[in-house]
Structure formats: structure tokens, C-alpha cells
Design a protein around this motif. Structure first.
Motif, PDB file in Angstrom:
ATOM      1  N   ALA A  44      29.301  22.317  23.094  1.00 48.71           N
ATOM      2  CA  ALA A  44      30.144  22.930  22.061  1.00 48.71           C
ATOM      3  C   ALA A  44      31.580  23.076  22.554  1.00 48.71           C
ATOM      4  O   ALA A  44      32.532  22.778  21.823  1.00 48.71           O
ATOM      5  CB  ALA A  44      29.581  24.279  21.647  1.00 48.71           C
ATOM      6  N   ALA A  45      31.754  23.519  23.783  1.00 45.53           N
ATOM      7  CA  ALA A  45      33.095  23.676  24.349  1.00 45.53           C
ATOM      8  C   ALA A  45      33.774  22.319  24.488  1.00 45.53           C
ATOM      9  O   ALA A  45      34.969  22.174  24.193  1.00 45.53           O
ATOM     10  CB  ALA A  45      33.026  24.371  25.699  1.00 45.53           C
ATOM     11  N   SER A  46      33.015  21.324  24.909  1.00 45.29           N
ATOM     12  CA  SER A  46      33.552  19.974  25.047  1.00 45.29           C
ATOM     13  C   SER A  46      34.076  19.459  23.713  1.00 45.29           C
ATOM     14  O   SER A  46      35.178  18.911  23.628  1.00 45.29           O
ATOM     15  CB  SER A  46      32.474  19.045  25.601  1.00 45.29           C
ATOM     16  OG  SER A  46      32.924  17.719  25.660  1.00 45.29           O
ATOM     17  N   SER A  47      33.300  19.658  22.657  1.00 47.55           N
ATOM     18  CA  SER A  47      33.712  19.211  21.317  1.00 47.55           C
ATOM     19  C   SER A  47      34.961  19.935  20.843  1.00 47.55           C
ATOM     20  O   SER A  47      35.868  19.319  20.271  1.00 47.55           O
ATOM     21  CB  SER A  47      32.585  19.440  20.312  1.00 47.55           C
ATOM     22  OG  SER A  47      31.471  18.655  20.642  1.00 47.55           O
ATOM     23  N   THR A  48      35.030  21.227  21.085  1.00 47.29           N
ATOM     24  CA  THR A  48      36.194  22.012  20.674  1.00 47.29           C
ATOM     25  C   THR A  48      37.448  21.534  21.392  1.00 47.29           C
ATOM     26  O   THR A  48      38.483  21.290  20.775  1.00 47.29           O
ATOM     27  CB  THR A  48      35.971  23.506  20.955  1.00 47.29           C
ATOM     28  OG1 THR A  48      34.855  23.952  20.195  1.00 47.29           O
ATOM     29  CG2 THR A  48      37.195  24.332  20.609  1.00 47.29           C
ATOM     30  N   VAL A  49      37.356  21.396  22.706  1.00 47.28           N
ATOM     31  CA  VAL A  49      38.508  20.985  23.504  1.00 47.28           C
ATOM     32  C   VAL A  49      38.937  19.565  23.144  1.00 47.28           C
ATOM     33  O   VAL A  49      40.130  19.272  23.060  1.00 47.28           O
ATOM     34  CB  VAL A  49      38.188  21.119  25.014  1.00 47.28           C
ATOM     35  CG1 VAL A  49      39.242  20.446  25.864  1.00 47.28           C
ATOM     36  CG2 VAL A  49      38.055  22.584  25.397  1.00 47.28           C
ATOM     37  N   ALA A  50      37.971  18.687  22.908  1.00 47.99           N
ATOM     38  CA  ALA A  50      38.285  17.287  22.595  1.00 47.99           C
ATOM     39  C   ALA A  50      39.246  17.185  21.411  1.00 47.99           C
ATOM     40  O   ALA A  50      40.164  16.362  21.417  1.00 47.99           O
ATOM     41  CB  ALA A  50      37.006  16.506  22.311  1.00 47.99           C
ATOM     42  N   GLY A  51      39.071  18.026  20.420  1.00 46.17           N
ATOM     43  CA  GLY A  51      39.918  17.987  19.242  1.00 46.17           C
ATOM     44  C   GLY A  51      41.321  18.515  19.467  1.00 46.17           C
ATOM     45  O   GLY A  51      42.181  18.389  18.595  1.00 46.17           O
ATOM     46  N   LEU A  52      41.565  19.094  20.639  1.00 47.61           N
ATOM     47  CA  LEU A  52      42.870  19.698  20.925  1.00 47.61           C
ATOM     48  C   LEU A  52      43.679  18.931  21.970  1.00 47.61           C
ATOM     49  O   LEU A  52      44.808  19.308  22.271  1.00 47.61           O
ATOM     50  CB  LEU A  52      42.664  21.140  21.404  1.00 47.61           C
ATOM     51  CG  LEU A  52      41.960  22.068  20.412  1.00 47.61           C
ATOM     52  CD1 LEU A  52      41.625  23.400  21.087  1.00 47.61           C
ATOM     53  CD2 LEU A  52      42.831  22.290  19.181  1.00 47.61           C
ATOM     54  N   LEU A  53      43.100  17.874  22.521  1.00 52.15           N
ATOM     55  CA  LEU A  53      43.761  17.106  23.579  1.00 52.15           C
ATOM     56  C   LEU A  53      44.595  15.968  23.007  1.00 52.15           C
ATOM     57  O   LEU A  53      44.250  15.393  21.977  1.00 52.15           O
ATOM     58  CB  LEU A  53      42.719  16.514  24.535  1.00 52.15           C
ATOM     59  CG  LEU A  53      41.875  17.513  25.312  1.00 52.15           C
ATOM     60  CD1 LEU A  53      40.765  16.794  26.051  1.00 52.15           C
ATOM     61  CD2 LEU A  53      42.744  18.311  26.274  1.00 52.15           C
ATOM     62  N   ALA A  54      45.658  15.641  23.707  1.00 56.55           N
ATOM     63  CA  ALA A  54      46.495  14.502  23.337  1.00 56.55           C
ATOM     64  C   ALA A  54      46.648  13.606  24.568  1.00 56.55           C
ATOM     65  O   ALA A  54      46.734  14.104  25.698  1.00 56.55           O
ATOM     66  CB  ALA A  54      47.868  14.983  22.876  1.00 56.55           C
ATOM     67  N   PRO A  55      46.668  12.287  24.375  1.00 58.60           N
ATOM     68  CA  PRO A  55      46.877  11.383  25.516  1.00 58.60           C
ATOM     69  C   PRO A  55      48.202  11.680  26.211  1.00 58.60           C
ATOM     70  O   PRO A  55      49.174  12.082  25.572  1.00 58.60           O
ATOM     71  CB  PRO A  55      46.905   9.990  24.879  1.00 58.60           C
ATOM     72  CG  PRO A  55      46.300  10.149  23.531  1.00 58.60           C
ATOM     73  CD  PRO A  55      46.549  11.575  23.110  1.00 58.60           C
ATOM     74  N   ALA A  56      48.222  11.490  27.513  1.00 58.62           N
ATOM     75  CA  ALA A  56      49.444  11.726  28.289  1.00 58.62           C
ATOM     76  C   ALA A  56      50.517  10.726  27.909  1.00 58.62           C
ATOM     77  O   ALA A  56      50.248   9.547  27.712  1.00 58.62           O
ATOM     78  CB  ALA A  56      49.138  11.618  29.781  1.00 58.62           C
ATOM     79  N   ARG A  57      51.723  11.236  27.777  1.00 56.40           N
ATOM     80  CA  ARG A  57      52.870  10.370  27.556  1.00 56.40           C
ATOM     81  C   ARG A  57      53.382   9.882  28.915  1.00 56.40           C
ATOM     82  O   ARG A  57      53.009  10.400  29.963  1.00 56.40           O
ATOM     83  CB  ARG A  57      53.973  11.129  26.822  1.00 56.40           C
ATOM     84  CG  ARG A  57      53.589  11.492  25.391  1.00 56.40           C
ATOM     85  CD  ARG A  57      54.756  12.111  24.640  1.00 56.40           C
ATOM     86  NE  ARG A  57      55.098  13.437  25.114  1.00 56.40           N
ATOM     87  CZ  ARG A  57      54.840  14.555  24.449  1.00 56.40           C
ATOM     88  NH1 ARG A  57      54.236  14.520  23.290  1.00 56.40           N
ATOM     89  NH2 ARG A  57      55.193  15.726  24.950  1.00 56.40           N
ATOM     90  N   ARG A  58      54.258   8.919  28.852  1.00 50.54           N
ATOM     91  CA  ARG A  58      54.877   8.378  30.062  1.00 50.54           C
ATOM     92  C   ARG A  58      55.567   9.515  30.827  1.00 50.54           C
ATOM     93  O   ARG A  58      56.168  10.403  30.230  1.00 50.54           O
ATOM     94  CB  ARG A  58      55.891   7.323  29.644  1.00 50.54           C
ATOM     95  CG  ARG A  58      56.496   6.567  30.774  1.00 50.54           C
ATOM     96  CD  ARG A  58      57.446   5.536  30.197  1.00 50.54           C
ATOM     97  NE  ARG A  58      58.074   4.814  31.259  1.00 50.54           N
ATOM     98  CZ  ARG A  58      57.806   3.554  31.545  1.00 50.54           C
ATOM     99  NH1 ARG A  58      56.957   2.876  30.809  1.00 50.54           N
ATOM    100  NH2 ARG A  58      58.409   2.967  32.540  1.00 50.54           N
TER     101      ARG A  58
END
Length: 128
Positions: A44-58
Motif C-alpha cells: 500500500a505504501a509503495s503504491s501511494t509513493v509511486a504516484g507521487l514520484l517524478a523522474p530525475a531531471r538532468r
């Protein structure tokens, strides 16, 4: 002894869709420094966090870094850098090394999208 505090997610193990653990940091003299990682996340925590992450920019502050799989281990973790914008609340052991890194894995309590990285405490010298 443990305390609850905030940290910034700078990288993950696992995938964006299902992060396994979070690599955490705090700012010190304007640079994001690694402070530790979480225990394995519950689904459940993994799913919640996944929706809040963004790929790293340069130019991510941890580009080129490698992270140990554990104290005294020569094995390195396979990590994916993320944009260091997500703040999480974690439970940590108060024991830290001279760099301010937590000796033991942190336990994720919850994501804190209501906070910005500037709200997270800075690295301070460990208590003596």
C-alpha cells in the motif's frame, strides 16, 4: 531510541510503479546529502509513493553516486534517481554517523506532499 522526522526522497530501489525502498536525504550547505534508506515498503505504501514520484531531471545531485547495500557490504544497490521533491515522514534510530547518516533503516510512516524540501530539517551534527 527512535524519533519521527522528515526526509527527502532522492532515489528508489525497485521500479517507479512499485518502489521497494526509498533513499533519503537532507540538505547540508545547499547540497542534498544521503542520510539513509527505508526498510522494504509495504504494498500500500509503495503504491501511494509511486504516484507521487517524478523522474530525475538532468543535474540530479546524486548523479554518479553508488549506494552500499548495507553496512560493511561491498555490494551496491541498483537505484533509480527521482526528482528530490517528495518529502516523507519516517521513524529513525537516533544513532547517526559523523556525516549525519542514520545507522539503521528508516521506517516509512507516510508521504508528506503538503511539505516542500525546504521544510525538512537540515543535517546537524549527531548528538554526543
Amino acid at each position: 531510541m527512535r524519533e519521527t522526522t522528515e526526509a527527502i526522497v532522492g532515489a528508489i530501489t525497485g521500479s517507479f510503479a512499485a518502489p521497494s525502498s526509498l533513499l533519503l536525504g537532507r540538505y547540508d550547505h545547499g547540497r542534498l546529502q544521503y542520510t539513509g534508506r527505508t526498510t522494504t515498503l509495504a504494498q500500500a505504501a509503495s503504491s501511494t509513493v509511486a504516484g507521487l514520484l517524478a523522474p530525475a531531471r538532468r543535474g540530479h545531485p546524486w548523479t554518479g553516486w553508488s549506494f552500499s547495500a548495507g553496512w560493511g557490504s561491498r555490494e551496491t544497490l541498483d537505484v533509480t534517481l527521482v526528482e528530490p521533491e517528495l518529502v516523507v515522514e519516517v521513524g529513525v534510530d537516533v544513532a547517526r554517523d559523523a556525516s549525519g547518516r542514520w545507522h539503521h533503516p528508516a521506517r516509512l510512516h507516510r508521504a508528506r506532499p503538503d511539505l516542500s524540501p525546504g521544510d525538512v530539517p537540515r543535517i546537524t551534527a549527531p548528538p554526543r
